[in-house]
Scaffold this motif. Structure first.
Motif, short mmCIF file in Angstrom:
data_model
loop_
_atom_site.label_atom_id
_atom_site.label_comp_id
_atom_site.label_asym_id
_atom_site.label_seq_id
_atom_site.Cartn_x
_atom_site.Cartn_y
_atom_site.Cartn_z
N MET A 140 3.23 7.92 -3.48
CA MET A 140 3.74 6.62 -3.06
C MET A 140 4.42 6.64 -1.70
SD MET A 140 5.26 4.84 -6.51
CE MET A 140 5.59 3.36 -5.56
N LEU A 141 5.17 7.68 -1.41
CA LEU A 141 5.98 7.68 -0.20
C LEU A 141 5.18 7.61 1.09
CD1 LEU A 141 8.83 7.74 0.92
CD2 LEU A 141 8.76 10.24 0.84
N PRO A 142 4.17 8.45 1.32
CA PRO A 142 3.44 8.37 2.60
C PRO A 142 2.76 7.04 2.86
CG PRO A 142 3.08 10.49 1.54
CD PRO A 142 3.77 9.63 0.53
N PRO A 143 2.01 6.44 1.88
CA PRO A 143 1.40 5.14 2.18
C PRO A 143 2.43 4.07 2.49
CG PRO A 143 0.39 6.12 0.24
CD PRO A 143 1.59 6.95 0.55
N MET A 144 3.53 4.05 1.75
CA MET A 144 4.56 3.05 2.01
C MET A 144 5.19 3.24 3.38
SD MET A 144 6.43 2.93 -1.71
CE MET A 144 7.74 1.87 -1.12
N ALA A 145 5.40 4.49 3.78
CA ALA A 145 6.01 4.78 5.08
C ALA A 145 5.09 4.39 6.23
CB ALA A 145 6.36 6.26 5.18
N ILE A 146 3.79 4.26 5.97
CA ILE A 146 2.84 3.87 7.01
C ILE A 146 2.54 2.38 6.96
CG2 ILE A 146 0.48 4.19 7.86
CD1 ILE A 146 0.62 7.06 6.85
N PHE A 147 2.28 1.86 5.74
CA PHE A 147 1.81 0.48 5.61
C PHE A 147 2.89 -0.53 5.99
CE2 PHE A 147 1.34 -3.40 3.10
CZ PHE A 147 0.09 -3.80 3.49
N PHE A 148 4.09 -0.39 5.45
CA PHE A 148 5.09 -1.43 5.66
C PHE A 148 5.56 -1.54 7.11
CE2 PHE A 148 5.44 -0.98 1.02
CZ PHE A 148 5.34 -2.31 0.67
N PRO A 149 5.71 -0.45 7.87
CA PRO A 149 5.98 -0.64 9.30
C PRO A 149 4.86 -1.36 10.03
CG PRO A 149 6.63 1.56 8.63
CD PRO A 149 5.91 0.96 7.46
N LEU A 150 3.60 -1.06 9.68
CA LEU A 150 2.48 -1.77 10.31
C LEU A 150 2.51 -3.25 9.95
CD1 LEU A 150 -0.45 0.78 9.78
CD2 LEU A 150 0.79 0.31 11.90
#
Length: 392
Positions: free
Chosen positions: A327-337
């Motif tokens: 969960m952590l890596p996709p969230m750290a990428i998707f939400f800033p984008l």
């Protein structure tokens, strides 16, 4: 609310995307999350601001474009303002598009005349060479007007001072009134009471044989016309102020290129999220799950029974490591984008462009943003090289 806290209550109202949450955080020292997609905030947020030695309860109402109570946000905002719980209101408006914001300001003044107008984003207005005569605007509205740039902390002391003065003086002078058609004005006089209360009564029982939709359209049109009159008097907008936005709209909102560009951009965001998260997910999974054996050995050395060790290691640690890795890596990428698209003003354009299609399903175009979030959360993500799949 007042009976519970004993402090004066100030409501914070405004359109979405005008920096209302930024003003709330600056006045209260809170860290309320800001976001403008549908369903993000339909409840009130509470904080405490200082007026000298006195504490005021500041209530951040959901962002809404009107008080006609056609959505959950509008109902929450109108119900609170009409309840009488608030002693005053801070109306946050975007200085770069004041005319649109004045519609809500005029509607709120019919319900809550004890108010202050926070003219936010003045720094952006200056960049676009938009000139606003705040003294004339104050005369037209009949309430204090304070220019602000909340992100930079400019104008906030003056805003706090204006709120304190309004609370101390409890100004009940004449404020800007919306001039409705004669059939509605005559009905307002017959009903009596405040204009806000009379309008709420007429909304349930429209006068002159009008339907509810006709009454609502006439009331909204009158508010828009009055807002336009005030804007023409107080605001000078150069022709080139919105030229760049219009050029972007011709491309991003065009019938031929709008939908393909939207699909390509969202596909690019999902591609970066999915494939960009593979490496950090694999790294986290390898290192976190690699601690399974040392943790099991340490627990066994403590003399714990094997079933307890298995429960803690396999049932707790491995699940926790798996969830964090996936969960952590996709969230750290998707939400800033997604936040970048929101701050750039593209997400409101997507919602507007898809609104017609969503209305056919009796929905709203803003729900497309929530669907993007849901779609991302349901995508399978690879956990490690062995091909384990987990849904987040």
């Amino acid at each position: 609310m007042r009976q519970r806290t004993g402090a004066p209550v100030v409501a914070l109202a405004g359109n979405p995307n005008v920096g209302k949450s930024t003003v709330f955080n600056a006045l209260t020292g809170s860290r309320q999350h800001t976001g403008n997609w549908s369903g993000k905030t339909v409840a009130n947020a509470y904080g405490v601001m200082r007026c000298g030695d006195t504490g005021l309860t500041l209530v951040d109402l959901p962002g809404t474009y009107s008080l006609r109570a056609r959505s959950s946000e509008e109902r929450v905002a109108r119900d609170f303002l009409a309840s009488g719980d608030a002693d005053a209101a801070i109306l946050v408006a975007d200085a770069t598009c004041l005319e649109r914001n004045l519609i809500l300001v005029l509607q709120v003044l019919e319900v809550m005349p004890n108010a202050v107008l926070c003219l936010n984003l003045m720094d952006e207005a200056r960049k676009k060479r938009i000139r606003i005569n705040t003294e004339a605007l104050q005369r037209e509205l009949g309430i204090p007007v304070v220019p602000c740039a909340a992100r930079r902390g400019r104008g906030l002391p003056q805003l706090t001072q204006a709120v304190c003065c309004v609370l101390e003086n409890d100004s009940s002078g004449p404020v800007a009134a919306i001039r409705y058609p004669d059939v509605i004005e005559n009905a307002l006089q017959r009903v009596g009471g405040t204009r806000g209360e009379a309008l709420a009564t007429l909304a349930l029982h429209p006068p002159g044989g009008l339907t509810g939709q006709q009454f609502d359209d006439m009331v909204t049109a009158a508010a828009a016309l009055r807002a336009e009159e005030i804007a023409l008097t107080c605001v000078q907008v150069p022709e080139a102020a919105c030229a760049r936005d219009r050029q972007l709209d011709r491309i991003l909102m065009s019938r031929r290129l709008g939908i393909p560009l939207m699909l390509l951009l969202l596909a690019l965001v999902f591609y970066i999220t999915l494939f960009g998260a593979n490496v950090p997910s694999e790294w986290l999974g390898t290192h976190l799950l690699g601690l399974t054996a040392p943790i099991a050995a340490g627990l066994s050395a403590l003399g714990l029974p094997p079933f307890v060790v298995s429960m803690l290691v396999d049932g707790v640690w491995r699940v926790l490591a798996t969830v964090v890795s996936v969960m952590l890596p996709p969230m750290a990428i998707f939400f800033p984008l997604f936040t970048l698209l929101e701050d750039a003003g593209y997400l409101p354009r997507v919602a507007f462009q898809l609104d017609h299609a969503f209305q056919r399903a009796h929905a709203c175009g803003k729900q497309s943003l929530s669907m993007c979030l849901w779609k991302k959360c349901m995508r399978p993500q690879p956990l490690d090289r062995r091909g384990a799949i987990a849904y987040i």
